[in-house]
Design a protein around this motif. Sequence first.
Motif, PDB file in Angstrom:
ATOM      1  N   GLY A 185       0.803  -1.206   0.000  1.00 40.57           N
ATOM      2  CA  GLY A 185       0.000   0.000   0.000  1.00 40.57           C
ATOM      3  C   GLY A 185       0.838   1.258   0.000  1.00 40.57           C
ATOM      4  O   GLY A 185       2.028   1.244  -0.335  1.00 40.57           O
ATOM      5  N   ALA A 186       0.227   2.332   0.448  1.00 37.60           N
ATOM      6  CA  ALA A 186       0.881   3.635   0.437  1.00 37.60           C
ATOM      7  C   ALA A 186       1.760   3.804   1.676  1.00 37.60           C
ATOM      8  O   ALA A 186       1.819   2.944   2.555  1.00 37.60           O
ATOM      9  N   TYR A 187       2.432   4.925   1.703  1.00 37.90           N
ATOM     10  CA  TYR A 187       3.245   5.319   2.856  1.00 37.90           C
ATOM     11  C   TYR A 187       2.393   5.258   4.121  1.00 37.90           C
ATOM     12  O   TYR A 187       1.240   5.702   4.129  1.00 37.90           O
ATOM     13  N   ASN A 188       2.957   4.724   5.195  1.00 44.76           N
ATOM     14  CA  ASN A 188       2.184   4.440   6.406  1.00 44.76           C
ATOM     15  C   ASN A 188       2.454   5.426   7.532  1.00 44.76           C
ATOM     16  O   ASN A 188       2.116   5.159   8.684  1.00 44.76           O
ATOM     17  N   GLY A 189       3.078   6.567   7.225  1.00 45.92           N
ATOM     18  CA  GLY A 189       3.344   7.559   8.253  1.00 45.92           C
ATOM     19  C   GLY A 189       4.557   7.213   9.102  1.00 45.92           C
ATOM     20  O   GLY A 189       5.227   6.204   8.901  1.00 45.92           O
ATOM     21  N   TYR A 190       4.830   8.067  10.097  1.00 43.74           N
ATOM     22  CA  TYR A 190       6.023   7.917  10.935  1.00 43.74           C
ATOM     23  C   TYR A 190       5.800   7.049  12.171  1.00 43.74           C
ATOM     24  O   TYR A 190       6.759   6.533  12.749  1.00 43.74           O
ATOM     25  N   ASN A 191       4.554   6.905  12.610  1.00 41.79           N
ATOM     26  CA  ASN A 191       4.321   6.248  13.891  1.00 41.79           C
ATOM     27  C   ASN A 191       4.847   4.817  13.983  1.00 41.79           C
ATOM     28  O   ASN A 191       5.406   4.432  15.025  1.00 41.79           O
ATOM     29  N   PRO A 192       4.693   3.970  12.944  1.00 37.80           N
ATOM     30  CA  PRO A 192       5.240   2.611  13.071  1.00 37.80           C
ATOM     31  C   PRO A 192       6.751   2.608  13.323  1.00 37.80           C
ATOM     32  O   PRO A 192       7.242   1.815  14.129  1.00 37.80           O
TER      33      PRO A 192
END
Length: 340
Positions: A273-280
Amino acid sequence: MINRRSFIKASALAGAGLTLGSSLFAQEKTAGKRVGIIGLDTSHSIAFTKAMNDPAAGNKFGGYTIVAAYPKGSLDIQSSVDRIEGYTNDMRKLGVEIVGSVEELLTRADVFMLETNDGRRHLEQALPVLKAGKRLFIDKPMAASLSDALAIFAAADQYGVPVFSASSLRYIKGMKEVKEGSAGKILGAEAFSPAALEKTHPDFFWYGIHGVETLFTAMGPGCKSVVRITTPDTDMAVGIWSDGRIGSFRGLRAGKKDYGGTIFGEKAIVQLGAYNGYNPLLEEIIRFFQTGIEPVDRQETIEIMAFMEAADLSKKKKGVPVSIDMIMEKASKAGKKALK
């Protein structure tokens, strides 16, 4: 100065396809939860601070708080240098103390995030942190060369401190399920990301590393050779793994900002999928700070760097396959020379 024996040890392990193992550095929980940031020339510093220091985050980040930062940062990459003043002001507004040196920062925090956009400065800025015995996360790229990355790992060995580096694209949507076995055995993979160039860095080190890291997260270590294919519209690097699997990275030009890939598994073909943000990534960093366990296999990080250097050399040789072992040998010799 890094002990030469430690550097040779890290280089030899990397060349042999071995890793020291993250459990070597498992230590007691760090007592303090103050986080220091080195480098305010990237939006990552602001994004990480807003996430970790947000009262609404609750215990998501284990009570760790970014308390102080040293702004510099790139010295001669104008697009990065121009950001420092503005990001420094933003950090002050977020309640973060700004200090005048890495050494001063070491007195303000317990664990550290090296965010300087310029990978050429990472070895220089990592050494005081490691020498002080402080746990360190290094944002992408780990360094601007494989030899510098090996030197950082050697310093971590010498001072008995855990360190790791990763791109947030390691945690792209869909990858967690693939790593947990949803696709079965991985037979091959394709990854893509933006690949803007910066003249001070080897081609993929500046931005293409995002997609290269996605590729290696799926495939794991074991790449033996790389071929670079470059046209006005295409920039690809194709790797052959020791077990015959093929993995490729496509770097996107013309300002395209898409991330993704395809995983070919025994049980399923998975579209990432797309970019999953910084939190992971941030949650992984916090676990690292808490436990001292390096969450990314060192050999994988080393091969990511070697893959990108091999791709550059293949480009210079007009698409000739380049051996990862040869790149490793060359980097090891360069590192030893630098330590004399």
